[in-house]
Structure formats: structure tokens, C-alpha cells
Design a protein around this motif. Sequence first.
Motif, PDB file in Angstrom:
ATOM      1  N   ALA A  37       0.824  -1.206   0.000  1.00 25.28           N
ATOM      2  CA  ALA A  37       0.000   0.000   0.000  1.00 25.28           C
ATOM      3  C   ALA A  37       0.861   1.260   0.000  1.00 25.28           C
ATOM      4  CB  ALA A  37      -0.937  -0.001   1.206  1.00 25.28           C
ATOM      5  N   ARG A  38       1.862   1.282   0.842  1.00 21.91           N
ATOM      6  CA  ARG A  38       2.734   2.452   0.906  1.00 21.91           C
ATOM      7  C   ARG A  38       3.577   2.571  -0.361  1.00 21.91           C
ATOM      8  NH1 ARG A  38       4.295   1.626   7.298  1.00 21.91           N
ATOM      9  NH2 ARG A  38       2.652   2.996   8.143  1.00 21.91           N
ATOM     10  N   ALA A  39       4.022   1.440  -0.882  1.00 21.35           N
ATOM     11  CA  ALA A  39       4.822   1.472  -2.111  1.00 21.35           C
ATOM     12  C   ALA A  39       4.021   2.075  -3.257  1.00 21.35           C
ATOM     13  CB  ALA A  39       5.287   0.063  -2.473  1.00 21.35           C
ATOM     14  N   ARG A  40       2.763   1.688  -3.374  1.00 22.55           N
ATOM     15  CA  ARG A  40       1.928   2.215  -4.453  1.00 22.55           C
ATOM     16  C   ARG A  40       1.696   3.710  -4.276  1.00 22.55           C
ATOM     17  NH1 ARG A  40      -0.793  -1.978  -7.364  1.00 22.55           N
ATOM     18  NH2 ARG A  40      -0.163  -4.004  -6.512  1.00 22.55           N
ATOM     19  N   GLY A  41       1.454   4.142  -3.056  1.00 22.63           N
ATOM     20  CA  GLY A  41       1.261   5.561  -2.815  1.00 22.63           C
ATOM     21  C   GLY A  41       2.499   6.375  -3.125  1.00 22.63           C
ATOM     22  N   LEU A  42       3.640   5.901  -2.665  1.00 27.38           N
ATOM     23  CA  LEU A  42       4.896   6.618  -2.912  1.00 27.38           C
ATOM     24  C   LEU A  42       5.203   6.680  -4.400  1.00 27.38           C
ATOM     25  CD1 LEU A  42       7.123   5.165  -0.040  1.00 27.38           C
ATOM     26  CD2 LEU A  42       6.233   7.494  -0.209  1.00 27.38           C
ATOM     27  N   ALA A  43       5.002   5.552  -5.103  1.00 26.19           N
ATOM     28  CA  ALA A  43       5.352   5.487  -6.522  1.00 26.19           C
ATOM     29  C   ALA A  43       4.397   6.295  -7.390  1.00 26.19           C
ATOM     30  CB  ALA A  43       5.374   4.030  -6.982  1.00 26.19           C
ATOM     31  N   MET A  44       3.121   6.270  -7.071  1.00 26.02           N
ATOM     32  CA  MET A  44       2.144   6.930  -7.932  1.00 26.02           C
ATOM     33  C   MET A  44       1.951   8.411  -7.617  1.00 26.02           C
ATOM     34  SD  MET A  44      -0.798   4.028  -8.387  1.00 26.02           S
ATOM     35  CE  MET A  44      -0.433   2.480  -9.240  1.00 26.02           C
ATOM     36  N   LEU A  45       2.122   8.781  -6.355  1.00 31.29           N
ATOM     37  CA  LEU A  45       1.927  10.175  -5.958  1.00 31.29           C
ATOM     38  C   LEU A  45       3.223  10.976  -5.956  1.00 31.29           C
ATOM     39  CD1 LEU A  45      -0.549   9.577  -2.997  1.00 31.29           C
ATOM     40  CD2 LEU A  45      -1.115  10.345  -5.307  1.00 31.29           C
ATOM     41  N   GLY A  46       4.353  10.279  -5.809  1.00 32.15           N
ATOM     42  CA  GLY A  46       5.623  10.989  -5.740  1.00 32.15           C
ATOM     43  C   GLY A  46       5.734  11.869  -4.512  1.00 32.15           C
TER      44      GLY A  46
END
Length: 276
Positions: free
Chosen positions: A171-180
Motif C-alpha cells: 500500500a505504501r509502495a503504491r502511494g509513494l510510486a504513484m503520488l511521488g
Amino acid sequence: MEGEIMSETTVISEQSILVDVKDTYHVITLNRPDKLNSFNDEMHRALYAALEAADADVNCRAILLTAAGKGFCAGQDLGDRVKPTPGSPPPDLTQTIGDFYNPLIRKLKSINMPIVCAVNGVAAGAGANIAMACDIVIASEKAKFIQAFAKIGLVPDSGGTYFLPRLVGSARARGLAMLGTPITAAQAEEWGMIWKCSSAETFLDEATAMVQELSVGPTIGLGLIKQALNASEGNTLDEQLDLERDYQGEAGRTPDYLEGVTAFMEKRAPKYSGKR
């Protein structure tokens, strides 16, 4: 000559990378502070050469990777690329990844000794993922980690899509990668992305002390720990149990194991040779 100790800082490739060879470890410094230590082709070649030199030095038993100036690494120097223009053929980014970033990450993971990364400031894009490819990361409280790729329409590279989910969860990986979204060093520590966040005044001293300690430790055993942890990310439990058995047998045959047990029994500090 292999294993030769140099008394002064060695400058590789016009100072984009600085190498300071100590008795038992190397300090490698990214040195393009005016560009936030972003990578061009020359700097890639220099860093890879510095890592190879450390790996080949028989006296080197640990590596400290850090950077000059206010930032750790802003990733790729976009000014070093031909800028895309409407109607022109798009750039082939696979060449940069295949020729430089992928070999660099593989080198960091394959060097059979501990690599400590001291992050002094912003680590963005590939800069953040290069830090995560090291074994232990200590960051200044002023540091930030940014998966900046999505902001310019790109995909995290340099192992970002591999390391992030394993360190911080999906979940955190997706947020970091997609939102920057930038995260502070303190948050990175809380999430398990890095080992430790320290004060700006002490983080480099702490990282140096850690490298010094590791560089006089049981080098073969530490290298086997690194190999085992790397392998665990793709192994089943049964495969990992068998690997632990084999590596333990190898570690148990080293002089450092004998020295460690002897020192324990004699109630003294061990003196490891790092030799087989």
C-alpha cells in the motif's frame, strides 16, 4: 596494485566521484553538488569503477557511500539527455537503464561486503533507490526520499518497484510510486525503509563508526549474511533453510569463527582477520 593502501583521497574521473581508501574500508562520495549529485554517463562510469576497485581491494572489508553538498542524489541529470520535442522520435530510456542503472544496482547487491549509505539530503528518483540497494542506510534528519518518476510520466527504476514493496509494504509502495510524495528521513525510519534517522550534525560520524566496526568484523560471515538475505527475497522457506545450512557450514570453517568462539571463552574482544 591490488590491495595497495593509498594515503590520500583518490579522485576518479574529474572529481565526479571521490574515493578515500582507508586501511580496511573505502569511502565513496558522489561529488556533483552543483547538480545535487545527479547522474550523467561519466559519473555512472566513475561510480561503477570505484565500486569495482573496492571489491578488488583485498584490504577493503566495507564501503561507505555518501555525497557532497546539500543533497544525496537527484537521480538522472535530465540536462544530460536530449530533450524530447513534439514530432521528434522519443528517447530510448532503456539504454540508460540497461547500460548504467541496472548494472549499478546489481553491483551494489553483489559486492560481498557490507555497504553503508549515509544520506545527507534529498534522495530523489534513482537516488532514493540506489540508497535502498545498500545494506544499511543512515540518513540525516534533513534528508527526504522521493519517488519522483511519476511526476514526469516515468516508472520507478533502479530497483524501486522491487525494494519499496519489500521494505514498506504494497500500500505504501503504491502511494509513494504513484503520488511521488516526499517522505522525511524520520518517516522513512518509522516505515522501515531505512535503518536510522540521525541528527544532521552526527549522522555521518555514526555511519563512519558503523563502517569502521563492520570493516574489522568477520568479513566472510557478514558477506554470507548479505547473500542469504538477498536470496531470501525469492526463496521458499525450504530453499532458505537449506541455504542457511550450507552458509553456516561455510562460515564455521573460517578462522573468524574459531577466533570469535575463542575470544568469547577467554572473555576478550575478538580480532577478526576477514580471511578464509
